[in-house]
Design a protein around this motif. Structure first.
Motif, PDB file in Angstrom:
ATOM      1  N   ILE A   1      -5.850 -76.389 -23.961  1.00 36.48           N
ATOM      2  CA  ILE A   1      -5.768 -75.299 -22.990  1.00 36.48           C
ATOM      3  C   ILE A   1      -6.993 -74.404 -23.168  1.00 36.48           C
ATOM      4  N   PHE A   2      -7.891 -74.456 -22.194  1.00 37.47           N
ATOM      5  CA  PHE A   2      -9.072 -73.592 -22.192  1.00 37.47           C
ATOM      6  C   PHE A   2      -8.711 -72.281 -21.492  1.00 37.47           C
ATOM      7  N   VAL A   3      -8.958 -71.174 -22.174  1.00 33.15           N
ATOM      8  CA  VAL A   3      -8.723 -69.858 -21.588  1.00 33.15           C
ATOM      9  C   VAL A   3     -10.090 -69.178 -21.460  1.00 33.15           C
ATOM     10  N   GLU A   4     -10.573 -69.082 -20.244  1.00 33.19           N
ATOM     11  CA  GLU A   4     -11.921 -68.553 -19.999  1.00 33.19           C
ATOM     12  C   GLU A   4     -11.859 -67.036 -19.875  1.00 33.19           C
ATOM     13  N   GLY A   5     -12.780 -66.344 -20.578  1.00 32.98           N
ATOM     14  CA  GLY A   5     -12.692 -64.900 -20.716  1.00 32.98           C
ATOM     15  C   GLY A   5     -13.685 -64.106 -19.908  1.00 32.98           C
TER      16      GLY A   5
ATOM     17  N   PHE B   1      -7.980 -59.262 -31.577  1.00 33.64           N
ATOM     18  CA  PHE B   1      -8.396 -60.573 -32.069  1.00 33.64           C
ATOM     19  C   PHE B   1      -7.262 -61.589 -32.068  1.00 33.64           C
ATOM     20  N   GLY B   2      -6.043 -61.137 -32.279  1.00 38.13           N
ATOM     21  CA  GLY B   2      -4.903 -62.045 -32.343  1.00 38.13           C
ATOM     22  C   GLY B   2      -4.596 -62.527 -33.746  1.00 38.13           C
ATOM     23  N   ASP B   3      -5.564 -62.460 -34.668  1.00 36.08           N
ATOM     24  CA  ASP B   3      -5.359 -62.947 -36.035  1.00 36.08           C
ATOM     25  C   ASP B   3      -4.324 -62.106 -36.774  1.00 36.08           C
ATOM     26  N   PHE B   4      -4.471 -60.787 -36.713  1.00 37.67           N
ATOM     27  CA  PHE B   4      -3.576 -59.896 -37.429  1.00 37.67           C
ATOM     28  C   PHE B   4      -2.178 -59.928 -36.826  1.00 37.67           C
TER      29      PHE B   4
ATOM     30  N   ASP C   1      -5.960 -62.803 -18.375  1.00 33.39           N
ATOM     31  CA  ASP C   1      -5.611 -61.694 -17.490  1.00 33.39           C
ATOM     32  C   ASP C   1      -5.920 -60.333 -18.102  1.00 33.39           C
ATOM     33  N   GLY C   2      -6.613 -60.313 -19.247  1.00 26.50           N
ATOM     34  CA  GLY C   2      -6.982 -59.055 -19.885  1.00 26.50           C
ATOM     35  C   GLY C   2      -8.301 -59.197 -20.611  1.00 26.50           C
ATOM     36  N   LYS C   3      -8.445 -58.459 -21.711  1.00 24.62           N
ATOM     37  CA  LYS C   3      -9.681 -58.499 -22.485  1.00 24.62           C
ATOM     38  C   LYS C   3      -9.371 -58.846 -23.934  1.00 24.62           C
ATOM     39  N   GLY C   4     -10.374 -59.429 -24.601  1.00 25.72           N
ATOM     40  CA  GLY C   4     -10.249 -59.717 -26.018  1.00 25.72           C
ATOM     41  C   GLY C   4      -9.668 -61.089 -26.302  1.00 25.72           C
ATOM     42  N   LYS C   5     -10.034 -61.626 -27.474  1.00 23.17           N
ATOM     43  CA  LYS C   5      -9.554 -62.953 -27.848  1.00 23.17           C
ATOM     44  C   LYS C   5      -8.040 -62.986 -28.000  1.00 23.17           C
ATOM     45  N   GLY C   6      -7.466 -61.893 -28.538  1.00 23.71           N
ATOM     46  CA  GLY C   6      -6.020 -61.863 -28.725  1.00 23.71           C
ATOM     47  C   GLY C   6      -5.272 -62.072 -27.426  1.00 23.71           C
ATOM     48  N   ASN C   7      -5.735 -61.410 -26.362  1.00 23.19           N
ATOM     49  CA  ASN C   7      -5.113 -61.575 -25.045  1.00 23.19           C
ATOM     50  C   ASN C   7      -5.272 -63.004 -24.549  1.00 23.19           C
ATOM     51  N   ALA C   8      -6.467 -63.588 -24.753  1.00 21.49           N
ATOM     52  CA  ALA C   8      -6.710 -64.959 -24.306  1.00 21.49           C
ATOM     53  C   ALA C   8      -5.799 -65.941 -25.026  1.00 21.49           C
ATOM     54  N   VAL C   9      -5.655 -65.756 -26.337  1.00 20.26           N
ATOM     55  CA  VAL C   9      -4.794 -66.654 -27.113  1.00 20.26           C
ATOM     56  C   VAL C   9      -3.344 -66.542 -26.644  1.00 20.26           C
ATOM     57  N   ARG C  10      -2.879 -65.316 -26.409  1.00 21.98           N
ATOM     58  CA  ARG C  10      -1.493 -65.148 -25.958  1.00 21.98           C
ATOM     59  C   ARG C  10      -1.285 -65.772 -24.583  1.00 21.98           C
TER      60      ARG C  10
ATOM     61  N   SER D   1      -0.558 -78.326 -28.946  1.00 21.47           N
ATOM     62  CA  SER D   1      -1.355 -77.607 -27.948  1.00 21.47           C
ATOM     63  C   SER D   1      -2.487 -76.893 -28.673  1.00 21.47           C
ATOM     64  N   VAL D   2      -3.724 -77.189 -28.279  1.00 18.60           N
ATOM     65  CA  VAL D   2      -4.905 -76.546 -28.858  1.00 18.60           C
ATOM     66  C   VAL D   2      -5.410 -75.507 -27.868  1.00 18.60           C
ATOM     67  N   ILE D   3      -5.422 -74.246 -28.293  1.00 18.35           N
ATOM     68  CA  ILE D   3      -5.860 -73.151 -27.432  1.00 18.35           C
ATOM     69  C   ILE D   3      -7.317 -72.828 -27.757  1.00 18.35           C
ATOM     70  N   VAL D   4      -8.178 -72.940 -26.756  1.00 20.81           N
ATOM     71  CA  VAL D   4      -9.603 -72.659 -26.922  1.00 20.81           C
ATOM     72  C   VAL D   4      -9.960 -71.463 -26.048  1.00 20.81           C
ATOM     73  N   ALA D   5     -10.163 -70.302 -26.694  1.00 21.34           N
ATOM     74  CA  ALA D   5     -10.600 -69.106 -25.963  1.00 21.34           C
ATOM     75  C   ALA D   5     -12.120 -69.167 -25.836  1.00 21.34           C
ATOM     76  N   ALA D   6     -12.609 -69.140 -24.620  1.00 20.70           N
ATOM     77  CA  ALA D   6     -14.039 -69.374 -24.395  1.00 20.70           C
ATOM     78  C   ALA D   6     -14.633 -68.281 -23.508  1.00 20.70           C
TER      79      ALA D   6
END
Length: 476
Positions: free
Chosen positions: A271-275, A420-423, A303-312, A242-247
């Motif tokens: 999976i495109f997650v539009e922000g 960000f989701g990275d950390f 359903d929230g803000k930030g890349k970390g939320n989009a990735v989750r 599954s490739v997650i693309v936060a856009a």
């Protein structure tokens, strides 16, 4: 019976008789504080509810403190095991020599050899005996006395302040690493612990929690720790991806993403997650999905803000065995995802991180101050996690779905404050002792839109996260 085997039998009989007497005798040793500190360290390393095997378990105190779902303690001292069974009836204890292990078809998440390897006749044989009881995610943890402490310990034993012992192997960390490698294990981490083995109010806790983890004081630590994993065990064939693309505001990149993301393994879903974009990113994604019915694609709004939320959000929807994050700005070539796939699918790594700091970057791909910040955080994370991390903020990260679920389950340990989701993922991977590897990529300049990263406010937030993580990972 050959001479070598006769020597082994005599060696074991001598040690078995010695440890029987030690366990039956009344001890004046002050080693209880040292053992308690070891328990604190192992509790940080082994999650509650794990399946745990301990060789040389003695009275079973360490096993009981780990709160395992299933625990098996093994020792060749019947007197020690009698005490262990009375104190911890919920744990299974067996009398068995570590050189001749026979445990049926069971496997364990963690195998502990605490202060044991220096007392073994043949460490390599014991390591080889353990392989049938490992699965691909098993972790083997060793702690053994530093050779630097051989004379102080001998003196403490002469004074009766430490448990007596027979002549030891006195392995170094290099020796242990070599033995693991020739027995088909890979070292994940090696470090030192416990600078103050005796209970001195306030001072011992400060020394063991802080000074023991800081160079050059760590050179004085009494015990070496090594964590390893088995290699060459079977892993899942043809895993799905599954490739997650936060856009967010990435309309100009969507068509190219659809064309360039490769098909991998047993099947790839995107999976495109539009922000909540201010341009037509959502509509563009929907259009491209309709134009490419051959691709397995999904689209949702975060359903929230930030890349970390989009990735989750994307990870929660993902069905693939392997999860990948790809930034929608195409600064990382989508074709490079196949490199990440190969590294994790063949078992070389359990968490794969992209690194942008190896190859030359395109002009304007990263501003100078951002580059300096990345190098600083790379150094900080390598020190914190005990594994080399050259690029903490590269958006491309890959891990197994099953490991992500464990990271999500333990997220409360670090808190949910990473935009960000990275950390969040790196902290979680370190907490689970996953094997982290990095794949170098050629970093490109963005061709459409503007970065969503704020250099100063986000940099300050990252610094606070490092300080918080130090308290949770390093100084525990």
């Amino acid at each position: 019976m050959n001479t070598h085997h006769q020597e082994f039998i005599q060696y074991q009989q001598k040690r078995q008789s010695f440890w029987q007497r030690i366990h039956l005798a009344v001890s004046r040793s002050l080693g209880g504080y040292y053992q308690g500190r070891l328990i604190d360290i192992y509790q940080q390393l082994i999650p509650v509810g794990s399946r745990v095997l301990e060789l040389g378990c003695a009275n079973g105190r360490l096993l009981a403190a780990l709160d395992p779902s299933y625990a098996l303690g093994m020792d060749f001292s019947s007197s020690a095991l009698e005490s262990a069974k009375k104190k911890s009836p919920q744990i299974t204890f067996i009398e068995m020599d570590a050189h001749e292990i026979k445990l049926g078809d069971q496997t364990f998440d963690f195998i502990i050899l605490s202060d044991l390897v220096n007392d073994l006749w043949d460490v390599q044989t014991v390591l080889e005996q353990l392989r049938p009881y490992c699965h691909s995610e098993t972790r083997i943890i060793f702690n053994f006395f530093s050779h630097l402490w051989s004379l102080p310990l001998r003196f403490a034993r002469w004074l009766g302040l430490a448990t007596p012992n027979l002549p030891q192997n006195w392995l170094t960390r290099h020796d242990m690493k070599n033995l693991l490698e020739i027995s088909e294990y890979e070292v994940l981490r090696e470090w030192r612990e416990i600078i103050a083995p005796l209970p001195i109010p306030l001072l011992s806790n400060f020394c063991n929690r802080y000074l023991a983890r800081i160079w050059p004081f760590e050179l004085l630590d009494i015990t070496n720790f090594v964590m390893a994993r088995p290699i060459g065990l079977a892993i899942k064939k043809s895993p799905t991806v599954s490739v997650i693309v936060a856009a967010r505001n990435e309309s100009g990149h969507i068509e190219e993403l659809m064309e360039r993301i490769p098909e991998m393994g047993g099947g790839t879903e995107i999976i495109f997650v539009e922000g909540n974009s201010t341009d037509d990113t959502y509509d563009k994604i929907a259009l491209e999905i309709s134009k490419n019915p051959n691709r397995n694609c999904k689209l949702l709004k975060q359903d929230g803000k930030g890349k970390g939320n989009a990735v989750r959000n994307g990870f929660d929807l993902a069905s693939g065995d392997i999860l990948m994050i790809l930034d929608a700005d195409i600064t990382v070539p989508p074709e490079d995802l196949m490199r990440f796939f190969n590294v994790i699918a063949n078992g070389s790594a359990e968490f794969v991180n992209g690194v942008r700091l190896v190859y030359p970057m395109q002009e304007d791909a990263m501003r100078f101050l951002n580059l300096i910040g990345n190098k600083f955080f790379s150094w900080a994370f390598s020190w914190l996690l005990g594994q080399p991390i050259r690029d903490t903020l590269c958006g491309t990260k890959v891990l197994w779905n099953s490991d992500y679920k464990r990271i999500a389950h333990n997220r409360s340990y670090f808190g949910d404050f990473d935009p960000f989701g990275d950390f969040d993922l790196l902290f979680g991977a370190a907490r689970l002792n996953l094997k982290i590897m990095e794949v170098p990529i050629r970093y490109r300049a963005r061709r459409y839109g503007e970065t969503n990263i704020s250099r100063w406010s986000h940099g300050w937030l990252l610094l606070k996260m490092v300080v918080f993580a130090a308290r949770r990972i390093k100084f525990t």
